[in-house]
Design an enzyme around this catalytic site. Sequence first.
Site, PDB file in Angstrom:
ATOM      1  CG  ASP A 276     -33.728 -56.043  34.319  1.00 29.56           C
ATOM      2  OD1 ASP A 276     -34.866 -56.437  34.066  1.00 29.56           O
ATOM      3  OD2 ASP A 276     -32.711 -56.752  34.173  1.00 29.56           O
TER       4      ASP A 276
ATOM      5  CD  GLU B 178     -40.108 -56.531  36.098  1.00 29.96           C
ATOM      6  OE1 GLU B 178     -40.098 -57.620  36.678  1.00 29.96           O
ATOM      7  OE2 GLU B 178     -39.883 -56.396  34.886  1.00 29.96           O
TER       8      GLU B 178
ATOM      9  CG  ASP C  71     -40.856 -55.914  31.774  1.00 33.41           C
ATOM     10  OD1 ASP C  71     -39.656 -55.714  32.104  1.00 33.41           O
ATOM     11  OD2 ASP C  71     -41.416 -57.003  31.923  1.00 33.41           O
TER      12      ASP C  71
ATOM     13  CG  LEU D 148     -33.997 -57.115  29.947  1.00 30.88           C
ATOM     14  CD1 LEU D 148     -33.525 -56.555  28.614  1.00 30.88           C
ATOM     15  CD2 LEU D 148     -32.783 -57.455  30.793  1.00 30.88           C
ATOM     16  CG  ASP D 149     -41.255 -59.419  28.974  1.00 26.68           C
ATOM     17  OD1 ASP D 149     -41.411 -59.903  30.120  1.00 26.68           O
ATOM     18  OD2 ASP D 149     -41.907 -59.797  27.993  1.00 26.68           O
TER      19      ASP D 149
ATOM     20  CB  THR E  66     -34.641 -60.416  33.502  1.00 29.12           C
ATOM     21  OG1 THR E  66     -35.300 -59.161  33.325  1.00 29.12           O
ATOM     22  CG2 THR E  66     -33.293 -60.175  34.159  1.00 29.12           C
TER      23      THR E  66
ATOM     24  CB  THR F 245     -44.029 -69.927  31.296  1.00 27.66           C
ATOM     25  OG1 THR F 245     -42.901 -69.429  32.006  1.00 27.66           O
ATOM     26  CG2 THR F 245     -44.446 -71.272  31.897  1.00 27.66           C
TER      27      THR F 245
ATOM     28  CG  HIS G 143     -41.854 -67.980  35.465  1.00 22.79           C
ATOM     29  ND1 HIS G 143     -41.203 -67.691  36.645  1.00 22.79           N
ATOM     30  CD2 HIS G 143     -41.359 -67.116  34.545  1.00 22.79           C
ATOM     31  CE1 HIS G 143     -40.363 -66.683  36.444  1.00 22.79           C
ATOM     32  NE2 HIS G 143     -40.441 -66.322  35.177  1.00 22.79           N
TER      33      HIS G 143
ATOM     34  N   GLY H 238     -40.554 -64.392  28.288  1.00 17.61           N
ATOM     35  CA  GLY H 238     -41.045 -63.050  28.001  1.00 17.61           C
ATOM     36  C   GLY H 238     -42.448 -63.007  27.428  1.00 17.61           C
TER      37      GLY H 238
END
Length: 307
Positions: free
Chosen positions: A50, A73, A116, A118-119, A121, A194, A197, A219
């Site tokens: 990142d 980000e 972003d 690294l979407d 991560t 997701t 999340h 992501g």
Amino acid sequence: MASPALLMRVVASAYSVAEKAATIVRNVMAAGDLGIVEKTGANDLQTKADRLVQMSICASLARKFPKVTIIGEEDLPADDVNEELIEDGHSEEILMKTCPAQYTGIKEEELVIWVDPLDGTKEYTEGLLDHVTVLIGIAYGGKAIAGVINQPYYNYEAGANAVLGRTIWGVLGMGAFGFQLTEAPAGKHIIVTTRSHSSTLVNDCISALNPDSVIRVGGAGNKIIQLIEGKASAYVFASPGCKKWDTCAPEAILHAVGGKITDIHGNSFQYNKEVKHMNSAGVLATLRNYDYYASRIPNAVKQSLVP
């Protein structure tokens, strides 16, 4: 021949910058020390990839386009960036294309680039490498008008002879390239959401849509790819959590092929440099049949999510 419009020069550079970013992502993984740091908790991680990728993207684009606003980000110190991280190339193929007329007069200071590095991560740290994308979104007048999505590990399970990685790009009014546009199976309601999340609200909203199946992946870039390649019919995320750098590039590419992305209430996202970073009211996106899904979001879900 007239020199290419600024927008096409920015997109052409972002393409090469994203390819360089993919090389950094793969090199960090191959070296084995990811340098993982928790930002706000175990589901909000930052790695060496990142950090290096953001430095590479932001420094490379800022050097070529010094008046463009670039928002990434990661909060990083503004150190001098190692020359090895700078990419000064561009895609000749993109420069050859004609800029849509409505964007030919854009000036550098009118563009905002949302990065972003690294979407996905968390998935990267867990070895779910095909979830990972690098996102460079380009906004003008508060709207996402162009984007580049690189998948560093596209094809990584396809065997030793497969070409690793790919870059997808698009411009509103021109289209999107680097993939095969495919619609989801007719009559099937496949929802992508997701992976790391989830919440009661996220799941309640999906249940209310009565899907045939649910795909859980990491992501935002990856989820939009599921839509444009016909693997899912709607991306539904009834929660805060997504940020502007997660949605800018994917939105431009989705809109370039006639799709639609909004928050759960149906409001479009704004990408001017003063805007707050969080997409507080979730995400609803489709390639086709947006109204079918929008009309079925429960009021209780909408009331729980304040824009």
